[in-house]
Design an enzyme around this catalytic site. Structure first.
Site, mmCIF file in Angstrom:
data_model
loop_
_atom_site.group_PDB
_atom_site.id
_atom_site.type_symbol
_atom_site.label_atom_id
_atom_site.label_comp_id
_atom_site.label_asym_id
_atom_site.label_seq_id
_atom_site.Cartn_x
_atom_site.Cartn_y
_atom_site.Cartn_z
ATOM 1 N N ASP A 1 9.625 63.925 89.005
ATOM 2 C CA ASP A 1 10.432 62.419 89.368
ATOM 3 C C ASP A 1 12.081 63.022 89.167
ATOM 4 O O ASP A 1 12.888 61.823 89.081
ATOM 5 C CB ASP A 1 10.345 61.449 87.871
ATOM 6 C CG ASP A 1 10.638 62.089 86.685
ATOM 7 O OD1 ASP A 1 11.110 63.275 86.712
ATOM 8 O OD2 ASP A 1 10.553 61.491 85.638
ATOM 9 N N PHE B 1 14.995 65.515 91.721
ATOM 10 C CA PHE B 1 15.280 66.463 92.780
ATOM 11 C C PHE B 1 15.185 67.721 92.447
ATOM 12 O O PHE B 1 14.551 68.677 93.239
ATOM 13 C CB PHE B 1 16.567 66.072 93.267
ATOM 14 C CG PHE B 1 16.683 64.525 93.900
ATOM 15 C CD1 PHE B 1 15.889 64.327 95.229
ATOM 16 C CD2 PHE B 1 17.246 63.340 93.338
ATOM 17 C CE1 PHE B 1 15.904 62.890 95.590
ATOM 18 C CE2 PHE B 1 17.429 62.297 93.835
ATOM 19 C CZ PHE B 1 16.815 61.917 94.937
ATOM 20 N N CYS C 1 12.761 55.521 87.726
ATOM 21 C CA CYS C 1 11.819 54.443 87.282
ATOM 22 C C CYS C 1 12.488 53.797 85.788
ATOM 23 O O CYS C 1 12.188 52.847 85.554
ATOM 24 C CB CYS C 1 10.428 55.099 86.754
ATOM 25 S SG CYS C 1 9.785 55.724 88.356
#
Length: 343
Positions: free
Chosen positions: A128, A130, A185
């Site tokens: 989740d 980079f 999220c």
């Protein structure tokens, strides 16, 4: 062997896989990084498809808020706060006892990435953030391992396959690391059907790679709320000056690189300092608006103070430096940082 093949009879009937493809799957080794919303769906599909050895890596515990979208977990797992990979391994072994599942409780970083990811036929992204993807990309290119990228947040997701020496690598597609402020999220939410869709595509791409079929040549983007999708043909997208796949400079495996983020414990203060070496000015007002949905926010022209709960306080400075008060565990700090800042 014939008894084992019977289990996969409906998959074998699909001509592009067939018996030979199924045998390849059963002799294959896949590693999934991240056992959250994407990773649990990917693991479920690869286990049911008969991939012979699957290693799953994650640093976190199961929480009640995971159950909306992380399909291998249940309320009992959250109650006992089981490590995600342990809970997932138990479920996967009930789904398919004829394959091997290895659970690794770890924070994937430059110290362990080469050991944990090398030696596999495919790497699949269930992460989740980079920075972990750039790290995966470095290992994949260095060791010539195909990998499948996927990401999902809010109602939007994307995926593609990255084949060393054939396709653009992740650094070709995304040359610069976003400097925090990415949606996550935990700040803008995510829809469960979206993570199922993106992860299912990722699993399909992994299966294609393992049986020797041609993967999707596109970077696919989907928005399931606004009913839109976009295909970008990346066949000719290799960057002739890419530091990773052309010059073989693996900056995310290099401790001295400017791409690294330094995590350090502040003595006696129960605080972790997170200090990106590559400085970039943070828009504190924009960050405050985004974090206000996830906790209490106060700010002044110099810094932002964010409290996601009673135990933790994050202080974000304009140059990107962050203090996390309430823990001296760098693994926990990495998780908190990824949840609320992005990378």
């Amino acid at each position: 062997m014939e008894e084992k093949l019977e289990r996969y009879s409906r998959q074998i009937l699909f001509d592009p896989i067939g018996i030979e493809g199924q045998r390849k799957l059963m002799n294959s080794r896949a590693v999934i990084v991240g056992m959250g919303a994407l990773g649990t769906v990917i693991a479920n599909h690869l286990a049911r498809s008969g991939v012979g050895f699957i290693q799953i890596i994650d640093r976190d515990l199961v929480e009640i808020s995971n159950l909306q979208r992380q399909s291998l977990f249940d309320e009992e797992d959250a109650l006992h706060q089981l490590p995600k990979v342990i809970a997932a391994k138990k479920k996967l072994e009930k789904i398919n006892s004829s394959i091997s599942i290895e659970a690794v409780i770890a924070d994937l970083n430059l110290d362990n990435a080469e050991d944990l990811l090398s030696g596999f036929d495919v790497i699949v992204d269930g992460t989740d953030n980079f920075l972990t993807r750039y790290l995966i990309n470095d290992v994949a290119i260095k060791y010539n391992i195909p990998w499948v990228y996927g990401g999902a947040v809010s109602s939007r997701g994307m995926f593609t396959s990255i084949i060393p020496n054939q396709t653009p690598c992740y650094r070709c597609l995304f040359p610069e690391v976003p400097q925090g402020l990415g949606e996550t999220c935990d700040t803008v939410g995510v829809l469960s059907p979206l993570t199922d869709i993106i992860a299912s595509f990722e699993a399909m791409e992994a299966i294609k790679i393992l049986v020797g079929a041609e993967p999707n040549p596109n970077l696919e983007q989907i928005d399931i709320w606004h009913n839109s999708n976009f295909q970008m043909d990346i066949t000719n997208g290799r960057n002739a000056s890419c530091p990773t796949c052309v010059h073989h400079e693996f900056e995310f495996l290099d401790r001295t690189s400017q791409q690294q983020v330094v995590f350090s414990t502040l003595c006696g203060r129960d605080t972790i300092q997170i200090n990106p070496r590559l400085k970039a000015e943070i828009d504190l007002k924009n960050l405050a608006n985004r974090l206000s949905h996830s906790g209490k926010v106060k700010m002044n022209p110099f810094l932002l103070r964010f409290r996601p709960n009673q135990e933790l306080t994050m202080v974000v400075f304009k140059d990107g430096r962050v203090l996390i008060h309430g823990t001296n565990d760098t693994v926990e700090a990495r998780s908190i940082y990824a949840k609320y800042i992005g990378s």
